[in-house]
Design a protein around this motif. Sequence first.
Motif, PDB file in Angstrom:
ATOM      1  N   UNK A  97     -14.796 -63.995-109.677  1.00 13.94           N
ATOM      2  CA  UNK A  97     -13.617 -63.215-109.279  1.00 13.94           C
ATOM      3  C   UNK A  97     -13.099 -62.396-110.454  1.00 13.94           C
ATOM      4  N   UNK A  98     -12.471 -61.302-110.143  1.00 15.40           N
ATOM      5  CA  UNK A  98     -11.899 -60.429-111.179  1.00 15.40           C
ATOM      6  C   UNK A  98     -10.618 -61.057-111.740  1.00 15.40           C
ATOM      7  N   UNK A  99     -10.219 -60.681-112.952  1.00 17.54           N
ATOM      8  CA  UNK A  99      -8.996 -61.246-113.541  1.00 17.54           C
ATOM      9  C   UNK A  99      -7.730 -61.045-112.707  1.00 17.54           C
ATOM     10  N   UNK A 100      -7.507 -59.891-112.055  1.00 21.10           N
ATOM     11  CA  UNK A 100      -6.297 -59.780-111.230  1.00 21.10           C
ATOM     12  C   UNK A 100      -6.263 -60.768-110.060  1.00 21.10           C
ATOM     13  N   UNK A 101      -7.429 -61.020-109.470  1.00 25.01           N
ATOM     14  CA  UNK A 101      -7.487 -61.988-108.371  1.00 25.01           C
ATOM     15  C   UNK A 101      -7.206 -63.390-108.900  1.00 25.01           C
ATOM     16  N   UNK A 102      -7.805 -63.730-110.039  1.00 23.53           N
ATOM     17  CA  UNK A 102      -7.563 -65.050-110.632  1.00 23.53           C
ATOM     18  C   UNK A 102      -6.093 -65.220-111.000  1.00 23.53           C
ATOM     19  N   UNK A 103      -5.485 -64.168-111.507  1.00 19.66           N
ATOM     20  CA  UNK A 103      -4.073 -64.234-111.871  1.00 19.66           C
ATOM     21  C   UNK A 103      -3.210 -64.471-110.633  1.00 19.66           C
ATOM     22  N   UNK A 104      -3.524 -63.800-109.536  1.00 22.88           N
ATOM     23  CA  UNK A 104      -2.755 -63.971-108.306  1.00 22.88           C
ATOM     24  C   UNK A 104      -2.879 -65.394-107.760  1.00 22.88           C
ATOM     25  N   UNK A 105      -4.087 -65.957-107.825  1.00 22.31           N
ATOM     26  CA  UNK A 105      -4.285 -67.318-107.328  1.00 22.31           C
ATOM     27  C   UNK A 105      -3.556 -68.335-108.215  1.00 22.31           C
ATOM     28  N   UNK A 106      -3.619 -68.156-109.524  1.00 24.48           N
ATOM     29  CA  UNK A 106      -2.927 -69.082-110.424  1.00 24.48           C
ATOM     30  C   UNK A 106      -1.411 -68.970-110.281  1.00 24.48           C
ATOM     31  N   UNK A 107      -0.925 -67.806-109.941  1.00 24.22           N
ATOM     32  CA  UNK A 107       0.501 -67.654-109.659  1.00 24.22           C
ATOM     33  C   UNK A 107       0.884 -68.481-108.431  1.00 24.22           C
ATOM     34  N   UNK A 132      -0.424 -73.156 -99.113  1.00 28.30           N
ATOM     35  CA  UNK A 132      -0.938 -72.737 -97.806  1.00 28.30           C
ATOM     36  C   UNK A 132      -2.250 -71.965 -97.941  1.00 28.30           C
ATOM     37  N   UNK A 133      -3.203 -72.274 -97.075  1.00 26.64           N
ATOM     38  CA  UNK A 133      -4.497 -71.583 -97.116  1.00 26.64           C
ATOM     39  C   UNK A 133      -4.350 -70.097 -96.817  1.00 26.64           C
ATOM     40  N   UNK A 134      -3.406 -69.749 -95.959  1.00 22.16           N
ATOM     41  CA  UNK A 134      -3.220 -68.330 -95.627  1.00 22.16           C
ATOM     42  C   UNK A 134      -2.822 -67.527 -96.861  1.00 22.16           C
ATOM     43  N   UNK A 135      -1.971 -68.099 -97.711  1.00 24.64           N
ATOM     44  CA  UNK A 135      -1.567 -67.408 -98.941  1.00 24.64           C
ATOM     45  C   UNK A 135      -2.749 -67.275 -99.892  1.00 24.64           C
ATOM     46  N   UNK A 140      -7.057 -64.130-102.520  1.00 20.47           N
ATOM     47  CA  UNK A 140      -8.475 -64.095-102.888  1.00 20.47           C
ATOM     48  C   UNK A 140      -9.328 -64.308-101.650  1.00 20.47           C
ATOM     49  N   UNK A 141      -9.602 -63.226-100.946  1.00 23.05           N
ATOM     50  CA  UNK A 141     -10.448 -63.298 -99.757  1.00 23.05           C
ATOM     51  C   UNK A 141     -11.886 -63.003-100.168  1.00 23.05           C
ATOM     52  N   UNK A 142     -12.507 -63.966-100.817  1.00 21.01           N
ATOM     53  CA  UNK A 142     -13.856 -63.814-101.330  1.00 21.01           C
ATOM     54  C   UNK A 142     -14.800 -64.750-100.602  1.00 21.01           C
ATOM     55  N   UNK A 143     -16.074 -64.389-100.573  1.00 20.63           N
ATOM     56  CA  UNK A 143     -17.064 -65.298 -99.977  1.00 20.63           C
ATOM     57  C   UNK A 143     -17.377 -66.404-100.972  1.00 20.63           C
ATOM     58  N   UNK A 144     -17.461 -67.614-100.484  1.00 20.72           N
ATOM     59  CA  UNK A 144     -17.833 -68.739-101.325  1.00 20.72           C
ATOM     60  C   UNK A 144     -16.676 -69.577-101.846  1.00 20.72           C
ATOM     61  N   UNK A 145     -15.434 -69.117-101.643  1.00 22.36           N
ATOM     62  CA  UNK A 145     -14.305 -69.955-102.070  1.00 22.36           C
ATOM     63  C   UNK A 145     -14.036 -70.971-100.959  1.00 22.36           C
TER      64      UNK A 145
END
Length: 147
Positions: A97-107, A132-135, A140-145
């Motif tokens: 995943x890209x850093x912005x996506x990782x940052x959003x998930x860690x937030x 929540x899974x929806x959040x 991060x709507x990626x394949x494999x997560x």
Amino acid sequence: MQSRLLRHLQQASLHHRVGVILSFCLAGVVAAQPGLPWGDQAPSVTAEDVRCASLGQPDYRIDDWNARRLSARRHGESRARARLHRYVDDALARTQATPPIAQAVHRLVERASVTGVRPLADGSAVVVIAIPRSALRRAADLEGVPW
């Protein structure tokens, strides 16, 4: 005519009465929270959320019982958040995943809500947090997560 138990409690020492009352109170706490774990629980994905539970040990340097329990809850909550951070790190690393996506998930992990606390008799507490899974899917709507 008084019952034998009532007469026994009236004649018992203060320590014994407090012990009996405390036992009934703890039994009520345990019965009131049937679905909570008794110890650490690895992060897991359910139908609606990603949850994790961790045991928090109290700070025995604190004399006040309520403050000691609060320290255990805070310790358990921080341990659970750290476990969720590692879990999402591993999942995001597998998908590159890209850093912005990782940052959003860690937030989202930092804003995870406490869904349950099981106080234990020694002053420690098991804290359950969930996202929540929806959040997570929106962030991060990626394949494999796993969420």
